[in-house]
Scaffold this active site. Structure first.
Site, mmCIF file in Angstrom:
data_model
loop_
_atom_site.group_PDB
_atom_site.id
_atom_site.type_symbol
_atom_site.label_atom_id
_atom_site.label_comp_id
_atom_site.label_asym_id
_atom_site.label_seq_id
_atom_site.Cartn_x
_atom_site.Cartn_y
_atom_site.Cartn_z
ATOM 1 N N SER A 167 0.821 -1.199 0.000
ATOM 2 C CA SER A 167 0.000 0.000 0.000
ATOM 3 C C SER A 167 0.869 1.269 0.000
ATOM 4 O O SER A 167 1.770 1.401 -0.824
ATOM 5 C CB SER A 167 -0.953 -0.040 1.199
ATOM 6 O OG SER A 167 -2.019 0.839 1.017
ATOM 7 N N ASP A 374 -8.650 -5.841 -5.499
ATOM 8 C CA ASP A 374 -8.343 -4.570 -4.837
ATOM 9 C C ASP A 374 -8.934 -3.407 -5.636
ATOM 10 O O ASP A 374 -8.931 -3.420 -6.871
ATOM 11 C CB ASP A 374 -6.827 -4.398 -4.720
ATOM 12 C CG ASP A 374 -6.430 -3.246 -3.812
ATOM 13 O OD1 ASP A 374 -7.309 -2.710 -3.101
ATOM 14 O OD2 ASP A 374 -5.242 -2.889 -3.812
ATOM 15 N N HIS A 433 -6.691 -6.224 -1.410
ATOM 16 C CA HIS A 433 -5.560 -5.352 -1.083
ATOM 17 C C HIS A 433 -4.479 -6.092 -0.305
ATOM 18 O O HIS A 433 -3.297 -5.809 -0.446
ATOM 19 C CB HIS A 433 -6.083 -4.170 -0.264
ATOM 20 C CG HIS A 433 -5.110 -3.048 -0.089
ATOM 21 N ND1 HIS A 433 -4.626 -2.309 -1.135
ATOM 22 C CD2 HIS A 433 -4.526 -2.530 1.032
ATOM 23 C CE1 HIS A 433 -3.798 -1.384 -0.691
ATOM 24 N NE2 HIS A 433 -3.711 -1.499 0.623
#
Length: 469
Positions: A167, A374, A433
């Protein structure tokens, strides 16, 4: 892991290690009596204290020609804790219930978690103005930490270092890569930087924001009205970013999240198949409302703190704090995280494509991997920023065919990969994610391939990380 291979024990007394092991500047260094774990603080700047936790793998394979690797894990947020989230919820030896994790990455490497930037997790600053304000400042602190960690340990210096980021952590990894590379060349850092992996990473916010509307429309989470609204706002954000109005763009970014949630009936940004209320990895509804109501906190919730649940906070401020013994009395795990978010607000939407380009040009092995489900760092956005690279191997890379991926004896397709020279890209199917959480088997296979480590499925007779609460 078979139950017979696990033994439990009450808290072992932590012992101090002389500074020779991890660097003379470490403020405090402790560990377990059996040497399987070490942790401590490094004062990366006066009054700025960074916490780290290092695990030695019980599966280590001795091979003089292929030294056992070390993986440095960088969490996102900004403000999410690698020592907490990455460790106990994703790849560390124990899960949130302090039970052995079958898919721990310790099977293929030693693991090094760090609460980064200072102010995150157990890390802390004594004065608020010491919080970092840019990704480059983050890299400087991390490089200082690495110098303290590796330079006095000749054994660790033989281990190739791989940086894995998730991320917003991808932006840290890109800037750290350049900073560490320069420090190594200058003789200031004694370690081999073997590669950097960017997992669902926030490298080009503009490309991700632009991808959201079309992507969610294609998978039926937005109708045409929602698509129009999101595209219009995304173009405004792109314009503000290009004009250098990063804080204004961040405010509009927060508004875009709300528009998409309202138009999609609260789609979960980490997995478009789910709603926020049905994603067990996300915050509870009251926690989410509390987080998103705080100015400048929305992006931390969307970029890596969804795993920072109340149960994790209780664990880190309770039984784990007791085990570690060195956390200052006035420091709570995550107590300064919202301050970290606010301090980095001006850098939040700045891209780091140039840094990735520079690392490729220097010959650093770069890996990009993305979860199919994601949204926040959607594959569509990742492919868009990768197409902007100026790397001289890009055209050949883009024209190559992908190779399917499988896991163990399962014949179902788990992903795809393509590789050319020092760039790899993995498409991980069925993952959102958090790839190691959603697809732990194929994630472990992927990492083993990246770091060229044998996937050691022959468990040792003892697994030294389990303990009773």
């Amino acid at each position: 892991m078979a139950e017979s291979h696990v033994f439990t024990f009450p808290f072992l007394p932590a012992i101090f290690f002389v500074p020779l092991f991890f660097g003379a500047s470490a403020a405090v260094t402790e560990g377990t009596q059996d040497g399987s774990e070490h942790w401590g603080y490094v004062e990366v700047r006066p009054k700025a204290h960074m916490f780290w936790w290092y695990y030695r793998s019980p599966y280590k394979v001795e091979d003089a020609n292929n030294p056992w690797p070390v993986i440095l894990w960088l969490q996102g947020g900004p403000g999410a804790s690698g020592v907490g989230v990455g460790n106990f919820k994703e790849i560390g030896p124990l899960d949130l219930d302090l039970k052995p994790r079958n898919s721990t990455w310790l099977q293929i490497a030693d693991l090094l978690f760090v609460d980064n930037p200072v102010g995150t997790g157990y890390s802390y600053v004594e004065e608020r103005e010491l919080l970092v304000k840019t990704d480059v400042e983050v890299a400087t602190d991390l490089t200082t930490f690495l110098i303290n960690f590796f330079n006095e340990n000749e054994s660790l210096q033989k281990s190739p270092l791989y940086v894995f980021a998730e991320s917003y952590g991808g932006k840290y990894a890109a800037t750290l890569g350049l900073s560490a590379f320069d420090a190594i060349e200058a003789g200031k850092l004694k370690v081999k930087l073997a590669g950097i992996a960017l997992g669902d990473s926030w490298i080009s916010p503009e490309d991700f924001v632009i991808s959201w509307g079309p992507f969610l429309y294609d998978v039926s989470r937005l109708d045409y009205n929602g698509l129009e609204k999101s595209v219009r706002m995304a173009e405004q954000i792109k314009k503000q970013v290009n004009e250098g109005k990063f804080k204004d763009a961040t405010s509009l970014w927060n508004e875009l999240l709300s528009v998409i949630e309202d138009s999609s009936n609260q789609v979960d940004f980490y997995n478009f198949l789910l709603d926020v209320a049905t994603n067990t990895l996300s915050l509870t509804a009251p926690e989410r409302l509390q987080t998103t109501s705080m100015k400048n906190s929305r992006h931390m919730d969307a970029l890596g703190s969804s795993l920072s649940s109340s149960s994790l906070r209780s664990l880190m401020n309770g039984v784990i704090r007791k085990k570690l013994r060195i956390i200052p009395d006035d420091v709570n795990w995550g107590g300064q995280s919202t301050l970290v978010v606010a301090a980095l607000d001006g850098d939040f939407l700045k891209p780091r494509i140039r840094e990735v380009d520079a690392l490729l040009a220097k010959g650093v092995n770069m890996t990009v991997y993305n979860g199919q489900l994601d949204v926040i760092c959607a594959t569509k956005g990742t492919e868009a920023w990768m197409a902007k690279l100026k790397w001289d191997g890009l055209r050949t890379f883009l024209n190559m065919d992908r190779t399917p991926m499988y896991c163990a004896d399962d014949k179902a397709t788990k992903g795809f990969v393509k590789s050319y020279r020092n760039l790899r890209f993995y498409w991980i199917l069925g993952a959102g994610h958090y790839v190691p959480v959603d697809q732990p088997c194929v994630a472990l296979e992927m990492v083993a391939s990246i770091i060229q480590s044998p996937l050691n499925l022959k468990k040792s007779n003892t697994f030294p990380y389990a303990y009773s609460i």
